[in-house]
Write an enzyme that holds these catalytic residues in place. Structure first.
Site, PDB file in Angstrom:
ATOM      1  N   LYS A 195       0.886  -1.173   0.000  1.00 38.20           N
ATOM      2  CA  LYS A 195       0.000   0.000   0.000  1.00 38.20           C
ATOM      3  C   LYS A 195       0.919   1.218   0.000  1.00 38.20           C
ATOM      4  O   LYS A 195       0.861   2.080   0.893  1.00 38.20           O
ATOM      5  CB  LYS A 195      -0.894  -0.098   1.254  1.00 38.20           C
ATOM      6  CG  LYS A 195      -2.070   0.799   1.271  1.00 38.20           C
ATOM      7  CD  LYS A 195      -3.193   0.371   0.354  1.00 38.20           C
ATOM      8  CE  LYS A 195      -4.320   1.386   0.440  1.00 38.20           C
ATOM      9  NZ  LYS A 195      -4.967   1.712  -0.799  1.00 38.20           N
ATOM     10  N   ASP A 227      -5.464  -3.153  -2.215  1.00 41.74           N
ATOM     11  CA  ASP A 227      -6.905  -3.069  -2.507  1.00 41.74           C
ATOM     12  C   ASP A 227      -7.176  -3.528  -3.933  1.00 41.74           C
ATOM     13  O   ASP A 227      -8.150  -4.243  -4.207  1.00 41.74           O
ATOM     14  CB  ASP A 227      -7.461  -1.663  -2.238  1.00 41.74           C
ATOM     15  CG  ASP A 227      -6.556  -0.543  -2.719  1.00 41.74           C
ATOM     16  OD1 ASP A 227      -5.400  -0.822  -3.096  1.00 41.74           O
ATOM     17  OD2 ASP A 227      -7.004   0.620  -2.734  1.00 41.74           O
ATOM     18  N   ASP A 255      -6.619 -15.578   2.624  1.00 41.22           N
ATOM     19  CA  ASP A 255      -7.917 -16.147   3.017  1.00 41.22           C
ATOM     20  C   ASP A 255      -8.960 -15.899   1.925  1.00 41.22           C
ATOM     21  O   ASP A 255      -9.760 -16.784   1.613  1.00 41.22           O
ATOM     22  CB  ASP A 255      -8.405 -15.533   4.332  1.00 41.22           C
ATOM     23  CG  ASP A 255      -8.134 -16.449   5.508  1.00 41.22           C
ATOM     24  OD1 ASP A 255      -7.243 -17.307   5.381  1.00 41.22           O
ATOM     25  OD2 ASP A 255      -8.810 -16.311   6.539  1.00 41.22           O
TER      26      ASP A 255
END
Ligand code: NAD
Length: 366
Positions: A195, A227, A255
């Site tokens: 990020k 993102d 996940d």
């Protein structure tokens, strides 16, 4: 070449005690095919260890793991221990402790879809048809879960909670090398996820990964914001091969990606260190809702046996054998309850799935 290995076996809680015996059988059977002997010794971890000793990671287990060539873990946790105080005595404390003891800083999580199970994936079949095969390399021992200060303090009369995200160049470098090495063995494509538009640690991450990349000129490096990566995994998972990322983003993104494969019961993981053979565990938890029924899917654990052969015993062919056997079983229509669809008739319980894997390993020509 070393031909005998000591594996510490920590079944843990819930379905851990059901799936691990199947994983150990598969490991021994596949190892034997290549003339490798596996010696195992069991230890306690998690809630079971807390009940027996008052600690989720007793000294005896620590000694067993430290002396072993690799550690094979089931899963820990369950509602029984959710309110144990102090929280460091909860089952997850055992997981953090074993990772720390082994210096296991690089978590490798393959995420793939077997073609026969493309329908089970969370995405439309056309997005995953033909399969995809991604490996996450997640930094595991630093970043925001470990940075100090980590506390609550009073500021201007109200409570403020603080977590600290910190990464050093050496921490980034060592995990980046692990990821580039994976890329060299695969498609030579690496996405580094950060990020950097918002976080200083991510800017250092990006600069350091670029430095490490110079040592692997054959690997194409693509930087991606976390993102965007979350979105791209759903839009087009086939664009990825190796994904390198930090502890927090890796936790969430791996996940998310695991759902692309259709079942938690099919995905193994390895946590690697520079000083120990590492920790091998399925990515799912202890599944208290089905524990004790004998119906858990042991295939993720059995695939961990393959990763042990590859990474601890230096026997990639053993991993290929285990993977091939699991694939053949799924291709032949066998299913455990978690991946079964209406109309499936070849339903296996946990032990039956283990039996079939061992039978096919024994019958294989290597
Ligand atoms: P979970 O992975 O245990 O279960 C989620 C769902 O998937 C459940 O419905 C379960 O029945 C199913 N499932 C998981 N593995 C399966 C398998 N092999 N075969 C068939 N079905 C399977 O996650 P959860 O319910 O969020 O957590 C349960 C406990 O496990 C909690 O105490 C949690 O803290 C712990 N946990 C431990 C680990 C670990 O040991 N590494 C990881 C995640 C969760």
């Amino acid at each position: 070449m070393k031909k005998s290995y000591k594996i510490a076996v920590l079944p843990g809680d819930g379905i851990g005690v059901e799936i691990i015996p199947q994983g150990v059988r598969a490991l021994k059977a596949a190892a034997a095919k290549f003339g490798i002997e596996i010696e195992t010794e069991e230890g306690l971890i998690g809630g079971a260890a807390y009940d027996a000793t008052g600690s989720p990671f007793p000294e005896e287990t620590a000694k067993l793991c430290a002396a072993a060539d690799g550690v094979f873990l089931g899963a820990v946790g369950g509602p029984k221990w959710d309110h144990v105080e102090p929280s460091s005595n909860r089952p997850e404390g055992g997981l953090f402790a074993v990772r720390k003891l082994l210096g296991a800083y690089a978590n490798l999580r393959p995420v793939f879809v077997f073609d026969t199970l493309a329908e089970n994936a969370a995405l439309k079949t056309e997005r995953v048809a033909g399969g995809f095969d991604i490996i996450f390399v997640r930094e595991l021992t630093s970043g925001i879960y470990f940075g100090k200060p980590k506390e609550r303090r009073e500021v201007n009369g109200e409570i403020v909670a603080v977590d600290t995200c910190a990464y050093s160049v050496s921490e980034i470098k060592r995990v980046a090398h692990k990821a580039f090495k994976q890329a060299m063995m695969r498609k030579k494509l690496l996405h580094s996820v950060d990020k950097a538009n918002a976080m200083e640690t991510s800017r250092l991450w990006r600069e350091t990964v670029a430095e490490v990349a110079k040592e692997y000129p054959e690997v194409t490096l693509i930087n991606m914001y976390s993102d965007n990566c979350a979105m791209q995994l759903l839009r087009d998972p086939k664009q990825f091969d190796v994904i390198l990322t930090d502890n927090l983003f890796g936790d969430i993104l791996s996940d998310e990606a695991s759902m692309l494969s259709g079942s938690l019961g099919l995905l193994p993981s390895a946590s690697l260190s520079d000083t120990h053979g590492g920790l091998y565990e399925p990515i799912h938890g202890s599944a208290p809702d089905i524990a004790g029924k004998g119906i858990a899917n042991p295939l993720a654990t059995i695939l961990c046996a393959g990763l042990i052969l590859r990474n601890v015993c230096n026997c990639p062919k053993g991993d290929e054998l285990v993977f091939g056997v699991v694939k053949s079983i799924l291709d032949d229509g066998y299913r455990t309850i978690d991946i079964a669809k209406e109309g499936d008739t070849k339903i296996l319980n946990c032990k039956e799935a283990g039996d079939l894997v061992v039978e096919r390993i024994n019958a294989a020509t290597v």
